[in-house]
Design an enzyme around this catalytic site. Structure first.
Site, PDB file in Angstrom:
ATOM      1  N   ASP A   1       7.140  20.344 -35.632  1.00  0.00           N
ATOM      2  CA  ASP A   1       6.457  20.427 -34.447  1.00  0.00           C
ATOM      3  C   ASP A   1       6.969  19.349 -33.364  1.00  0.00           C
ATOM      4  O   ASP A   1       6.199  19.580 -32.219  1.00  0.00           O
ATOM      5  CB  ASP A   1       4.860  20.186 -34.484  1.00  0.00           C
ATOM      6  CG  ASP A   1       4.478  18.807 -35.032  1.00  0.00           C
ATOM      7  OD1 ASP A   1       5.522  18.005 -35.686  1.00  0.00           O
ATOM      8  OD2 ASP A   1       3.282  18.313 -35.256  1.00  0.00           O
TER       9      ASP A   1
ATOM     10  N   SER B   1      31.433  16.991 -26.989  1.00  0.00           N
ATOM     11  CA  SER B   1      32.150  15.749 -26.950  1.00  0.00           C
ATOM     12  C   SER B   1      32.223  15.356 -28.793  1.00  0.00           C
ATOM     13  O   SER B   1      31.535  16.070 -29.325  1.00  0.00           O
ATOM     14  CB  SER B   1      31.188  14.442 -26.663  1.00  0.00           C
ATOM     15  OG  SER B   1      31.318  14.691 -25.258  1.00  0.00           O
TER      16      SER B   1
ATOM     17  N   ASP C   1      12.603  23.185 -17.265  1.00  0.00           N
ATOM     18  CA  ASP C   1      11.942  24.349 -17.089  1.00  0.00           C
ATOM     19  C   ASP C   1      12.101  25.181 -15.855  1.00  0.00           C
ATOM     20  O   ASP C   1      12.077  24.322 -14.940  1.00  0.00           O
ATOM     21  CB  ASP C   1      10.582  24.142 -17.714  1.00  0.00           C
ATOM     22  CG  ASP C   1      10.515  23.849 -19.009  1.00  0.00           C
ATOM     23  OD1 ASP C   1      10.931  24.683 -20.011  1.00  0.00           O
ATOM     24  OD2 ASP C   1      10.124  22.881 -19.355  1.00  0.00           O
TER      25      ASP C   1
ATOM     26  N   GLU D   1      17.753  29.577 -20.334  1.00  0.00           N
ATOM     27  CA  GLU D   1      16.434  30.105 -20.059  1.00  0.00           C
ATOM     28  C   GLU D   1      16.575  31.186 -19.300  1.00  0.00           C
ATOM     29  O   GLU D   1      16.012  32.609 -19.640  1.00  0.00           O
ATOM     30  CB  GLU D   1      15.506  29.211 -19.370  1.00  0.00           C
ATOM     31  CG  GLU D   1      14.660  28.127 -20.306  1.00  0.00           C
ATOM     32  CD  GLU D   1      13.916  27.315 -19.321  1.00  0.00           C
ATOM     33  OE1 GLU D   1      13.327  27.968 -18.358  1.00  0.00           O
ATOM     34  OE2 GLU D   1      13.313  26.207 -19.508  1.00  0.00           O
TER      35      GLU D   1
END
Length: 788
Positions: free
Chosen positions: A487, A236, A311, A163
Site C-alpha cells: 500500500d 543510468s 499528476d 499518464e
C-alpha cells in the site's frame, strides 16, 4: 588573454568578492582542480571556472529556465518562454533555501558571483567571449542566486507523459491494447478513476509541458510550437563493490548516468578543494557542488528511482467565466500572473500565466469547458534538481550520508555509497506523494476528490547496507524489495530490467574485479533481449531452409552487440524495424478492427528515442497464451519468418549480399551537432560538429547507446566514473566529447574518440598527482568590487 587551456602560461584574473588568492589547475584532460582558502572562495571560483569553460551553455540554461530565450533568439520562442515561466518555482525563497543544506543560499550566492565576475570580464575584454555570442550578436547575462533554485525545467520527470499516453490508448482502443503498450510493475489492475471522462483529454494536452521541459531546437526559421525536441533516454547504471569483491581489497563504486548525447556535454568534471571540503566528480555546469564522485572519505553515485512525482488534473470550468474551475462544489478562480517577454527590436510581448491550487494550467478548452493543470512534486520547496547534493557531498560516514539524503528531492534517485571504512550502501531518495484513493496511473478530476495526503518520510523509502553478497547495483529497474508494503505506492512505471540483469550476471560470477573491469562492464554490449529473442526464434524456426543462413548467423552469436559484429547489425535491424512492428500488428489483429490496426500500432510502438523496452515483446514471444489464437506457435513462426526475411533484404540493400561486410558500427554511429548549428555560418557550423564514430550496443545494453530511427546514438553515458575508494588517484573517468564548451578550445572534443573506444582516463586527486598532470595554471586574485 585566453581563458582556454592549451597555453602553458599562468593566467591571472581579478575576481571581485574573493577574500584570498585561488588557483585553478587544469589537467591534460581538461579537468579543473580548484584550490581556495575558504568555502566561499571555493564556490566563487567554481562559478568563475564554469563560466570560463561553459559560458554559452550555462547562459542558455539560464535563459531557457527563466523564459528569456526570445530576448536573443526572437519572438518565435515566446510560447516556449511562457511555458518555462509556468514551471518556475514561485514560492517563498526563505523556505526554499532552508530546504537544502544549511548554507545553500550562501553557496549559490558565491557561485553566481563567480559566474558574474567572468561575465563582467567579457564586457571589458570581448576576446573572452565564446564564439556563439559573437556570431549571433548578443551578450551573456548576469545571474541572481535565486536562478539556480527557481529553475526546475532541467530535471527528469515522472510520470506525466505516461499518464497521458495511457489515457489516450484507453480512450481510443481500450485496456487490452494498453497492455501491449506498457508493462506495469509491480503487477497492477488498471482502473479509470471515478469521474474521469477520457474523451475530454486532447492529444496535445501536454504541448505546453513539453515546451517547458525539453531543450529548444534552433532552426534558421523556427515556427512557434514546432521547436520541441523529444525527451531523450534517461537511464543510468551504478554499482558498488565491497572490499571482499575487488582485486585491491578496497571498495569500488561505478556510475554511468545516461542522458542525451550532446555537445557540449551535459556533465562537467571538476575538483573543489578548500580547508573543509575536498570533493571531485561531476555535476551540471550551471550548478554549484558535485553530485557524483567522492570527497576523500566517501564515494557516491546515482541513478533514477522512478518515483511518480506528477499528476494531470482535469477541471470543469465555468461556462460563464472560463477562468474559474469547479472545486468541492463551488467555482474557484484561477490565479493569474501577467508578465512580459522581451524580444529583439520590438515591444515586450505580454503573456498570461494561469494556476490552479494544484499547479500551472497547461491547456484550456473553453468550448468543452475544460482546463488541465499539472501538479508536480518538483515544484515544491527544496526540489531544484541536484541542488540537494550540497549536504551529502560533505558527509563523512554512512549515517551522515543517509541523514543528508533527507534533503534530497529531485530527481528521484538510487544513491550508492562506499567509504574508506569499508561500508557500502544503497539509499533511495525523492519527494514521494501519498495518494490515498488512486494509483497515479491516469489523470484525475481536479474537483477535490483526488488530493495528495502529504509525502512519505525518507526512511519509508528502501535502502540497504553491507549486504552478504558484497555488492549492490541499480539500473532504473523496479527494485522495491519483496517485503516492501504493497500500500506504499512509489510508482508502477519503471524502466526495463535487462541492464540490471546483465550487471547481476557479471557480478554474480564471483570474480574479484578491478577498476578497469568496471569500465568494461559500463561499456558491456551483451543484450539480454537479443539472447532471449534469438533462442525463441531457434525454437520456432528449426528447419526453415530459406531463413537458415541468417538464423544460423544469429544462432552462433553470443548476443554481444559489438561494433564489428555482422550478427549485431542483423539483429538490431530485424528487431527494431521488422520483428517488433510485425509482432505487435499480429497481436493487435485480434483486438481491434482491421481498419484501425495501424492507428493502434502507432499508439503502442515504443519511441526508440525515448527508451528501449522489450518487456511486452518478450512476453508475447515467450508466453503468448491465447493472444494469437489456438496455435500461437504457428503464428509466431510466421511472424519471425516474415520479419527476418525482410530484415535480411533490408541489410542487403545497404551493405550488399556479402555478409562479411555487415557490421553494427557501420549503421550505428555517434554524431554530435551543436544546438545552434542551423544558425551558424560555415565553416563554424562544421567546426562545432563532432564525429561520426562507430558504436556498439543499444538501449537494452549496460553500455547504453540508445538511438534514433536512423541508428544515430541519441543517449547514453557520455560521463562515466569508477572510484577506487581509498586509492583515489587510481579512479577512472570519462566525459565526452570534452570538458570545454568552447569550439576553439583543445578540450572541446579531445575525449570523443577515447569515449567512442570505451576508454577512461585517470581522475587524479592528490595535489602531487594533479601537479604532475597540470597543463594550465589559472590564478584568481581578489579584485575591486563591481561598480553599480
Amino acid at each position: 588573454m585566453s581563458p582556454n587551456p592549451g597555453d602553458s602560461a599562468t593566467h591571472r584574473f581579478p575576481v571581485p568578492g574573493l577574500a584570498a588568492e585561488a588557483e585553478i589547475l587544469v589537467d591534460r584532460w581538461g579537468v579543473p582542480h580548484i584550490y581556495a582558502r575558504s568555502p566561499d572562495d571555493g564556490f566563487l571560483a567554481q562559478g568563475f571556472n564554469a563560466a570560463r569553460d561553459r559560458l554559452w551553455q550555462i547562459d542558455l540554461w539560464r535563459r531557457r529556465g527563466l523564459g528569456l530565450l526570445s530576448e536573443v533568439f526572437g519572438p518565435q520562442h515566446v510560447e516556449r518562454d511562457r511555458a518555462a515561466r509556468l514551471f518556475l518555482y514561485r514560492g517563498d525563497m526563505h523556505g526554499e533555501w532552508l530546504a537544502y543544506g544549511s548554507d545553500t543560499k550562501r553557496v549559490a550566492t558565491a557561485f553566481t558571483a563567480g559566474v558574474n565576475a567572468f561575465v563582467e570580464l567579457t564586457r571589458s575584454d570581448p576576446g573572452l567571449l565564446p564564439v556563439e555570442f559573437t556570431r549571433l550578436g548578443y551578450l551573456p547575462a548576469t545571474w541572481q542566486p535565486e536562478d539556480v533554485a527557481r529553475i526546475r525545467s532541467h530535471g527528469l520527470f515522472y510520470n506525466l507523459r505516461q499518464e497521458v499516453a495511457r489515457a489516450r490508448t484507453l480512450r481510443d482502443f481500450g485496456p487490452a491494447v494498453e497492455a501491449l503498450r506498457r508493462r506495469l510493475e509491480p503487477p497492477h489492475e488498471l482502473t479509470v478513476p471515478e469521474g474521469l471522462d477520457l474523451s475530454l483529454i486532447p492529444d496535445d494536452v501536454l504541448a505546453v509541458y513539453d515546451l517547458a521541459t525539453t531543450p529548444p531546437v534552433f532552426a534558421a526559421a523556427a515556427v512557434s510550437g514546432d521547436d520541441v525536441a523529444p525527451p531523450s533516454g534517461q537511464h543510468s547504471n551504478n554499482w558498488v563493490l565491497a572490499a571482499s569483491r575487488t582485486q585491491t581489497g578496497r571498495p569500488l563504486l561505478a556510475n554511468d548516468p545516461h542522458r542525451a548525447v550532446s555537445v557540449p556535454s551535459l556533465r562537467y568534471v571538476a575538483h573543489l578543494a578548500t580547508p573543509d571540503l575536498d570533493v571531485i566528480g561531476a555535476g551540471e555546469p550551471a550548478l554549484p557542488g558535485i553530485s557524483i564522485g567522492h570527497n576523500g572519505r566517501i564515494a557516491f553515485g546515482l541513478t533514477i528511482f522512478s518515483i511518480d512525482q506528477e499528476d494531470l488534473y482535469v477541471y470543469e470550468t465555468n461556462p460563464a467565466d472560463p477562468g474559474e474551475y469547479r472545486y468541492q462544489g463551488r467555482w474557484e478562480p484561477m490565479r493569474v500572473v501577467s508578465e512580459t517577454v522581451p524580444v529583439p527590436d520590438g515591444e515586450p510581448v505580454p503573456v498570461e500565466l494561469r494556476f490552479t491550487r494544484h499547479g500551472p494550467v497547461v491547456h484550456e478548452d473553453p468550448q468543452r469547458h475544460t482546463a488541465f493543470a499539472v501538479r508536480a512534486a518538483w515544484l515544491e520547496p527544496g526540489m531544484a534538481p541536484y541542488l540537494g547534493s550540497m549536504d551529502y557531498m560533505r558527509a563523512r560516514t554512512w549515517d551522515q550520508f543517509v541523514a543528508a539524503m533527507n534533503r534530497w528531492g529531485a530527481p528521484p534517485e538510487n544513491q550508492v555509497y562506499a567509504d574508506t571504512e569499508g561500508t557500502i550502501g544503497w539509499k533511495t531518495g525523492g519527494l514521494t506523494p501519498i495518494r490515498r484513493n488512486w494509483d497515479g496511473l491516469l489523470p484525475v478530476p481536479g474537483d477535490g476528490r483526488y488530493e495528495w495526503d502529504g509525502f512519505y518520510d525518507m526512511d519509508q523509502l528502501p535502502g540497504a547496507e553491507n549486504p552478504e553478497s558484497g555488492w549492490l547495483a541499480t539500473a532504473n529497474e523496479m527494485n522495491l524489495p519483496p517485503d516492501f508494503p504493497a500500500d506504499r505506492v512509489i510508482a508502477y512505471d519503471w524502466y526495463a530490467p535487462y541492464r540490471k540483469q546483465r550487471i547481476t550476471e557479471v557480478l554474480d560470477a564471483g570474480r574479484a574485479l578491478s577498476a578497469q573491469d568496471c569500465v568494461r562492464l559500463q561499456t558491456d554490449y551483451v543484450s539480454i533481449p537479443a539472447r532471449r529473442i534469438v533462442a525463441r526464434a531457434r525454437e520456432l524456426l528449426a528447419g526453415e531452409d530459406d531463413v537458415d543462413r541468417p538464423l544460423a548467423l544469429l544462432a552462433g552469436w553470443d548476443a554481444d552487440l559489438a561494433v564489428d559484429s555482422p550478427a549485431a547489425a542483423l539483429f538490431e535491424v530485424w528487431y527494431r524495424r521488422h520483428l517488433r512492428p510485425v509482432l505487435l500488428r499480429a497481436a493487435l489483429s485480434r483486438l481491434v478492427e482491421p481498419e484501425r490496426i495501424e492507428a493502434a500500432l502507432r499508439a503502442v510502438l515504443p519511441d526508440e528515442v525515448l527508451l528501449a523496452d522489450a518487456r511486452v515483446d518478450l512476453d508475447l514471444l515467450e508466453q503468448p497464451g491465447d493472444r494469437f489464437g489456438p496455435d500461437p506457435d504457428a503464428v509466431l513462426a510466421g511472424v519471425l519468418h516474415t520479419s527476418l526475411t525482410s530484415a535480411v533484404a533490408d541489410l542487403e540493400r545497404v551493405f550488399g549480399p556479402d555478409r562479411a561486410r555487415w557490421s553494427w558500427g557501420r549503421l550505428h554511429v555517434a554524431r554530435l551537432r551543436h544546438p545552434l548549428a542551423a544558425l551558424l555560418d560555415e565553416p563554424l557550423a562544421g567546426r562545432t560538429a563532432v564525429g561520426p564514430a562507430p558504436r556498439g550496443g543499444s538501449g537494452d545494453t549496460v553500455g547504453n547507446t540508445a538511438y534514433t530511427p536512423d541508428f544515430v546514438q541519441s543517449a547514453g553515458s557520455t560521463f562515466r566514473i569508477v572510484v577506487d575508494v581509498g586509492s583515489w588517484d587510481d579512479s577512472l573517468v570519462m566525459n565526452s566529447p570534452g570538458q570545454s564548451g568552447a569550439p576553439d578550445s583543445p578540450h572541446y572534443a579531445d575525449l570523443f574518440s577515447s569515449w567512442a573506444a570505451d576508454e577512461a582516463f585517470p581522475l587524479v586527486y592528490s595535489r602531487a598527482a594533479v601537479e604532475s598532470a597540470t597543463e594550465q595554471r589559472i590564478v584568481l586574485e581578489p579584485g575591486p568590487p563591481r561598480s553599480g
